[in-house]
Scaffold this motif. Structure first.
Motif, short mmCIF file in Angstrom:
data_model
loop_
_atom_site.label_atom_id
_atom_site.label_comp_id
_atom_site.label_asym_id
_atom_site.label_seq_id
_atom_site.Cartn_x
_atom_site.Cartn_y
_atom_site.Cartn_z
N LYS A 1 83.67 33.29 104.14
CA LYS A 1 84.88 33.70 103.42
C LYS A 1 86.15 33.26 104.15
O LYS A 1 87.15 32.91 103.53
CB LYS A 1 84.90 35.22 103.23
CG LYS A 1 84.12 35.68 102.01
CD LYS A 1 84.78 35.26 100.69
CE LYS A 1 84.09 35.91 99.50
NZ LYS A 1 84.62 35.46 98.21
N HIS B 1 86.49 29.86 102.96
CA HIS B 1 86.79 29.89 101.52
C HIS B 1 88.28 30.18 101.26
O HIS B 1 88.92 29.55 100.42
CB HIS B 1 85.91 30.97 100.89
CG HIS B 1 86.21 31.35 99.48
ND1 HIS B 1 85.71 30.65 98.39
CD2 HIS B 1 86.94 32.36 98.97
CE1 HIS B 1 86.13 31.23 97.27
NE2 HIS B 1 86.88 32.26 97.58
N HIS C 1 85.61 25.25 98.07
CA HIS C 1 85.99 26.66 97.85
C HIS C 1 84.94 27.36 96.98
O HIS C 1 84.46 28.45 97.31
CB HIS C 1 87.36 26.65 97.16
CG HIS C 1 87.92 27.98 96.79
ND1 HIS C 1 88.50 28.83 97.70
CD2 HIS C 1 88.02 28.60 95.58
CE1 HIS C 1 88.93 29.91 97.07
NE2 HIS C 1 88.65 29.80 95.79
N ASP D 1 81.47 30.28 97.85
CA ASP D 1 81.18 31.58 97.22
C ASP D 1 79.69 31.71 96.92
O ASP D 1 79.11 32.79 97.07
CB ASP D 1 82.01 31.77 95.95
CG ASP D 1 83.24 32.64 96.21
OD1 ASP D 1 83.31 33.28 97.28
OD2 ASP D 1 84.13 32.67 95.34
FE LIG Z 1 87.59 33.80 96.15
#
Ligand SMILES: [Fe+2]
Length: 179
Positions: free
Chosen positions: A54, A57, A69, A73
């Motif tokens: 994250k 990200h 990106h 996830d």
């Molecule tokens: Fe997000």
């Protein structure tokens, strides 16, 4: 919170880390204790990995932003599922899952992830290093748990290892030029 309270919580956490609850599971207590310790180490690294996925990200900037990106996830969801499996396996064996940020910080053996990088390539390289470190330790623990006589934990870690290798392939494919 007073320092006495903080100390009491730390002492209680230390006891929780080593206490083994009884269970009707027929694996010997000594085996369960050793497997719990191994699984808590791997749990810390997997949570560490989930957090830095994250971190990347959110902070990525540059070409390929949206592809990476979104890819990350999907990776995070996969790692979260394994975090849950590893934690619940060690609790099934009578242990206590050590999933607080303080315990994870203490128990992870992975290098500190850089917080000052932004380029897509820099994040991919840092993530590849993190994945490789986690993968190496999980692979070792597949053998450790097997040798301890816990085929189920070994099998569970084999699944984790396959996900780590697959994610690493996706990351490295962004970094390698075609021949
Ligand atoms: Fe997000």
């Amino acid at each position: 919170m007073s320092s006495a309270n903080t100390r009491n919580i730390k002492d209680a956490n230390q006891k929780a880390a080593t206490r083994l609850y009884p269970t009707r599971n027929d694996l010997p207590e000594e085996t369960r204790a050793k497997v719990v310790a191994v699984m808590n180490e791997r749990l810390a690294e997997l949570i560490d990995l989930a957090l830095v996925i994250k971190q990347a990200h959110w902070n990525l900037k540059g070409p390929q932003f949206i592809a990476v990106h979104e890819m990350l996830d999907g990776f995070r969801s996969g790692i979260d599922a394994h975090v849950d499996e590893v934690a619940e396996r060690l609790v099934q064996l009578g242990g206590t899952a050590l999933g607080t940020v303080q315990q994870v910080s203490k128990n992870t053996s992975l290098e500190t992830y850089p917080a000052d990088i932004h380029r897509v390539e820099d994040h991919l390289k840092a993530l590849a290093d993190h994945y490789a470190g986690a993968g190496k330790r999980v692979r070792k623990s597949i053998d450790q748990t097997d040798e301890l006589g816990d085929a189920d934990s070994s099998d569970l870690l084999t699944g984790v290892s396959r996900t780590l290798d697959s994610n690493l392939w996706f990351i490295e494919a962004h970094l390698q030029e075609s021949a």
